[in-house]
Design a protein around this motif. Structure first.
Motif, PDB file in Angstrom:
ATOM      1  N   GLN A   1       0.634  -1.258   0.138  1.00  0.00           N
ATOM      2  CA  GLN A   1       0.038  -0.049  -0.031  1.00  0.00           C
ATOM      3  C   GLN A   1       0.940   1.357   0.152  1.00  0.00           C
ATOM      4  OE1 GLN A   1      -2.342  -1.175   3.420  1.00  0.00           O
ATOM      5  NE2 GLN A   1      -4.071  -0.734   2.192  1.00  0.00           N
ATOM      6  N   CYS A   2       1.844   1.337   0.760  1.00  0.00           N
ATOM      7  CA  CYS A   2       2.817   2.311   0.623  1.00  0.00           C
ATOM      8  C   CYS A   2       3.417   2.629  -0.306  1.00  0.00           C
ATOM      9  CB  CYS A   2       3.954   2.232   1.945  1.00  0.00           C
ATOM     10  SG  CYS A   2       3.250   2.308   3.600  1.00  0.00           S
ATOM     11  N   VAL A   3       3.883   1.532  -1.401  1.00  0.00           N
ATOM     12  CA  VAL A   3       4.508   1.767  -2.566  1.00  0.00           C
ATOM     13  C   VAL A   3       3.486   2.520  -3.319  1.00  0.00           C
ATOM     14  CG1 VAL A   3       5.372   0.478  -4.437  1.00  0.00           C
ATOM     15  CG2 VAL A   3       6.083  -0.140  -2.236  1.00  0.00           C
ATOM     16  N   CYS A   4       2.087   1.894  -3.318  1.00  0.00           N
ATOM     17  CA  CYS A   4       1.139   2.450  -4.224  1.00  0.00           C
ATOM     18  C   CYS A   4       0.898   3.862  -4.042  1.00  0.00           C
ATOM     19  CB  CYS A   4      -0.092   1.792  -4.116  1.00  0.00           C
ATOM     20  SG  CYS A   4       0.081  -0.034  -4.760  1.00  0.00           S
ATOM     21  N   MET A   5       0.854   4.307  -2.789  1.00  0.00           N
ATOM     22  CA  MET A   5       0.745   5.648  -2.366  1.00  0.00           C
ATOM     23  C   MET A   5       1.969   6.561  -2.868  1.00  0.00           C
ATOM     24  SD  MET A   5      -2.195   5.610  -1.082  1.00  0.00           S
ATOM     25  CE  MET A   5      -2.213   7.399  -0.848  1.00  0.00           C
ATOM     26  N   VAL A   6       2.992   6.062  -2.652  1.00  0.00           N
ATOM     27  CA  VAL A   6       4.250   6.860  -3.407  1.00  0.00           C
ATOM     28  C   VAL A   6       4.101   7.076  -4.699  1.00  0.00           C
ATOM     29  CG1 VAL A   6       6.730   6.793  -3.821  1.00  0.00           C
ATOM     30  CG2 VAL A   6       6.051   6.020  -1.373  1.00  0.00           C
ATOM     31  N   ARG A   7       3.792   6.007  -5.633  1.00  0.00           N
ATOM     32  CA  ARG A   7       3.640   6.236  -6.888  1.00  0.00           C
ATOM     33  C   ARG A   7       2.607   7.240  -7.299  1.00  0.00           C
ATOM     34  NH1 ARG A   7       6.569   5.876 -10.596  1.00  0.00           N
ATOM     35  NH2 ARG A   7       4.930   4.915 -12.124  1.00  0.00           N
ATOM     36  N   ALA A   8       1.195   6.995  -6.428  1.00  0.00           N
ATOM     37  CA  ALA A   8       0.133   8.076  -6.599  1.00  0.00           C
ATOM     38  C   ALA A   8       0.685   9.283  -6.332  1.00  0.00           C
ATOM     39  CB  ALA A   8      -0.879   7.679  -5.744  1.00  0.00           C
ATOM     40  N   PHE A   9       1.352   9.875  -5.401  1.00  0.00           N
ATOM     41  CA  PHE A   9       1.902  11.137  -5.037  1.00  0.00           C
ATOM     42  C   PHE A   9       2.679  11.606  -6.209  1.00  0.00           C
ATOM     43  CE2 PHE A   9       1.228  10.566  -0.323  1.00  0.00           C
ATOM     44  CZ  PHE A   9      -0.301  10.876  -0.409  1.00  0.00           C
ATOM     45  N   GLN A  10       3.656  10.793  -6.538  1.00  0.00           N
ATOM     46  CA  GLN A  10       4.649  11.204  -7.676  1.00  0.00           C
ATOM     47  C   GLN A  10       3.756  11.661  -8.729  1.00  0.00           C
ATOM     48  OE1 GLN A  10       6.995   7.721  -7.724  1.00  0.00           O
ATOM     49  NE2 GLN A  10       8.403   8.561  -6.481  1.00  0.00           N
TER      50      GLN A  10
ATOM     51  N   HIS B   1       0.875  12.471  -9.323  1.00  0.00           N
ATOM     52  CA  HIS B   1      -0.053  13.659  -9.079  1.00  0.00           C
ATOM     53  C   HIS B   1       1.002  14.882  -8.813  1.00  0.00           C
ATOM     54  CE1 HIS B   1      -3.377  10.925  -8.775  1.00  0.00           C
ATOM     55  NE2 HIS B   1      -4.007  11.616  -9.102  1.00  0.00           N
ATOM     56  N   GLY B   2       2.274  14.906  -8.839  1.00  0.00           N
ATOM     57  CA  GLY B   2       3.065  15.985  -8.720  1.00  0.00           C
ATOM     58  C   GLY B   2       3.390  16.250  -7.370  1.00  0.00           C
ATOM     59  N   ALA B   3       3.034  15.507  -6.399  1.00  0.00           N
ATOM     60  CA  ALA B   3       3.451  15.491  -4.925  1.00  0.00           C
ATOM     61  C   ALA B   3       4.300  14.684  -4.645  1.00  0.00           C
ATOM     62  CB  ALA B   3       2.157  15.463  -4.262  1.00  0.00           C
ATOM     63  N   ALA B   4       5.663  14.333  -5.279  1.00  0.00           N
ATOM     64  CA  ALA B   4       6.576  13.342  -4.775  1.00  0.00           C
ATOM     65  C   ALA B   4       7.112  13.674  -3.411  1.00  0.00           C
ATOM     66  CB  ALA B   4       7.717  13.419  -6.041  1.00  0.00           C
ATOM     67  N   ASP B   5       7.283  15.012  -3.315  1.00  0.00           N
ATOM     68  CA  ASP B   5       7.979  15.561  -1.930  1.00  0.00           C
ATOM     69  C   ASP B   5       7.141  15.219  -0.701  1.00  0.00           C
ATOM     70  OD1 ASP B   5       6.291  17.491  -2.598  1.00  0.00           O
ATOM     71  OD2 ASP B   5       7.396  18.929  -1.827  1.00  0.00           O
ATOM     72  N   VAL B   6       5.950  14.773  -0.900  1.00  0.00           N
ATOM     73  CA  VAL B   6       5.251  14.657   0.050  1.00  0.00           C
ATOM     74  C   VAL B   6       5.375  13.682   1.267  1.00  0.00           C
ATOM     75  CG1 VAL B   6       2.763  14.096   1.049  1.00  0.00           C
ATOM     76  CG2 VAL B   6       3.119  15.674  -0.905  1.00  0.00           C
ATOM     77  N   ILE B   7       5.717  12.222   0.578  1.00  0.00           N
ATOM     78  CA  ILE B   7       6.016  11.107   1.258  1.00  0.00           C
ATOM     79  C   ILE B   7       7.736  11.032   1.075  1.00  0.00           C
ATOM     80  CG2 ILE B   7       6.069   8.722   0.720  1.00  0.00           C
ATOM     81  CD1 ILE B   7       3.358   8.417   1.270  1.00  0.00           C
ATOM     82  N   GLY B   8       8.139  11.470  -0.044  1.00  0.00           N
ATOM     83  CA  GLY B   8       9.402  11.284  -0.226  1.00  0.00           C
ATOM     84  C   GLY B   8       9.698   9.781  -1.019  1.00  0.00           C
ATOM     85  N   SER B   9      10.921   9.351  -1.265  1.00  0.00           N
ATOM     86  CA  SER B   9      11.003   8.332  -2.185  1.00  0.00           C
ATOM     87  C   SER B   9      11.083   6.961  -1.485  1.00  0.00           C
ATOM     88  CB  SER B   9      12.290   8.337  -2.804  1.00  0.00           C
ATOM     89  OG  SER B   9      13.553   8.474  -1.799  1.00  0.00           O
ATOM     90  N   LEU B  10      11.153   7.054  -0.019  1.00  0.00           N
ATOM     91  CA  LEU B  10      11.061   5.799   1.055  1.00  0.00           C
ATOM     92  C   LEU B  10      12.249   4.756   0.340  1.00  0.00           C
ATOM     93  CD1 LEU B  10       7.336   5.321   1.806  1.00  0.00           C
ATOM     94  CD2 LEU B  10       8.924   6.759   3.119  1.00  0.00           C
TER      95      LEU B  10
END
Length: 513
Positions: free
Chosen positions: A112-121, A123-132
């Motif tokens: 789920q976290c991987v999917c959220m990282v991809r979703a944020f990326q 939508h142009g919000a890659a810096d929100v969660i970071g690359s983990l």
């Protein structure tokens, strides 16, 4: 707490603008949650909180296998989107170490976290969660959001008014965007308001990008003395070993561990007569809940009338009753809440981890007002400061009094005396971080007091210079409570591990003066 939102960062931000931003973000939280069914959302989020806590606490497990530890915490989380073999290998080991359901929960969380990282990326919000990049990075991220995750739990019963059901497998994808795009900006705006009002009260100019260091290392709430800073008395050790229960190795959390946590608190703080305080009532009540109302060794479920009977039997005071079940009316209130129990559709629900968090905080609430505790923890605080400075190369001197004048911590490094006053002033953050005006008043009183203390030490610095036969002394206050100030000699305890840099800056400032 760092003010990162645009309106907070603007030097032209006004109190009214910040308040408007806070109200707006609160409304966005409620609007985002309104379509969902309260019972299903709360149960699904409780399920996710369990998995999140299990993931965070993997770092507390005694693995006795350095190679696996490196494999586990170095697992490339972001890379799982392309290659699942590292996760499958870890899943197999976690199944053996704990159980298949445990390993399955862990695997689902990471996917789920991987999917959220991809979703944020996307939508142009890659810096929100970071690359983990690794699991260790994910754990740090989850720890940094803990208060927000619990805040959501408290908000759900109030905010969810619809019929849409949330399943556990999809709860994170619903809740994480609310935290990141609404909760964090809301908290940042509140931090900006606290900083602005605090600076106004001190007559300081408005600044942008000012950080308010509210939390300690590990994103923990500050307190007078942590349990790991206490020296257990002999009676405390005997008490703990008498009550300590064996734990099953196939789980991280359990009702037995909750009872062990209570026994450890009683042991560590035994000298302050917890047994004769309201803490004893709370501890007895939580122990009873852990034995009678725990489901599958983690969930706590009790009917309101049964719980009311427990409270009556324990003769629980009104303050304790309110603290255990305290509905919130806003996200900010949720951030400040330690209430372990939420009510959903006629049933009171909690977890062993929420009860452990509550009882630890109730211990602080019980003791913080006691003068003897304040004095004793002041000495403990000094010992902690000595250890932290000693680890950075500052030689602690055996000086407590000179000519009947007392000093807290005196160190020497490179021919410079560092005279450190340790101020263990404290107030529970839950009483001030949702009330910016109250924080500003308390901040002003503390800063004024600290600056007077620095002036006092300057007037008697000759005692240290003569005693140590040196010609340079620097005075610093280390403040347990996080304060807003432009005085570089007032150092928040949360930043003490970086004291080397503080010292160098002060020496440079002194040389150029």
């Amino acid at each position: 707490m760092t003010d990162t939102s645009d309106s907070v960062l603007s030097s032209a931000s006004t109190e009214a603008a910040l308040l408007e931003r806070i109200v707006l973000q609160e409304r966005r939280v409620l609007d985002a949650l309104a379509p969902y069914d309260a019972k299903w959302a709360t149960l699904a989020w409780l399920d996710n909180l369990r998995t999140i806590e299990e993931c965070i606490n993997l770092q507390t497990v005694d693995w006795d296998d350095e190679a696996f530890e490196r494999q586990l915490f170095g697992m490339p989380v972001a890379g799982l989107v392309h290659e699942l073999s590292p996760l499958l290998a870890v899943h197999a080991s976690l199944t053996v170490r704990f159980s298949e359901p445990f390993a399955n929960r862990f695997r689902q969380l990471l996917l789920q976290c991987v999917c959220m990282v991809r979703a944020f990326q996307l939508h142009g919000a890659a810096d929100v969660i970071g690359s983990l990049p690794t699991l260790a990075g994910l754990i740090d991220y989850l720890q940094s959001r803990r208060r927000h995750f619990v805040a959501l739990l408290h908000v759900l019963p109030m905010a969810c008014r619809g019929t849409t059901r949330i399943m556990p497998i999809e709860a994170l994808t619903v809740m994480l965007p609310i935290v990141e795009f609404t909760g964090i900006p809301l908290y940042s705006a509140q931090g900006g308001l606290m900083v602005r009002l605090a600076r106004d009260s001190l007559g300081l100019p408005v600044q942008s990008g000012v950080e308010l260091p509210l939390l300690d290392a590990g994103f923990l709430e500050p307190e007078r003395s942590r349990i790991d800073e206490m020296r257990w008395p002999d009676a405390g050790y005997r008490h703990f070993h008498t009550l300590r229960e064996g734990l099953q190795p196939d789980r991280i959390f359990s009702a037995a561990e909750l009872r062990n946590d209570i026994a450890a608190i009683e042991a560590a703080y035994a000298e302050f007569d917890l047994a004769g305080s309201d803490f004893a009532i709370a501890a007895g009540l939580v122990r009873r809940l852990s034995r009678q109302c725990v489901v599958r060794d983690f969930w706590v479920e009790v009917k309101p009338d049964a719980f009311s009977a427990m409270l009556d039997a324990a003769r629980a005071p009104a303050a304790l009753r309110q603290a255990l079940v305290q509905p919130v009316s806003s996200y900010l209130e949720g951030l400040s809440s330690y209430a372990p129990i939420v009510q959903v559709e006629g049933m009171l629900r909690s977890t062993v981890t929420l009860l452990s968090r509550f009882i630890y905080n109730w211990r602080a609430r019980t003791l913080d007002g006691r003068k003897r505790y304040q004095i004793r923890t002041g000495f403990i605080f000094e010992a902690v400061v000595k250890d932290r400075l000693g680890a950075q190369g500052f030689a602690v001197q055996d000086i407590k009094r000179i000519n009947r004048r007392e000093f807290d911590v005196v160190t020497v490094r490179d021919g410079v005396i560092w005279n450190v006053q340790c101020k263990n002033n404290f107030v529970d953050l839950s009483t001030v971080d949702a009330d910016a005006h109250r924080y500003a008043r308390y901040n002003r009183a503390l800063v004024t007091s600290y600056e007077k203390a620095l002036d006092k030490d300057r007037r008697r610095e000759h005692l240290l210079l003569d005693k140590l036969s040196l010609d340079n002394v620097q005075h610093v206050v280390v403040a347990r409570f996080p304060v807003v100030s432009d005085n570089p000699r007032i150092v928040p305890f949360s930043r003490l591990d970086g004291f080397n840099a503080v010292a160098q800056a002060l020496l440079a400032q002194t040389a150029s003066a």
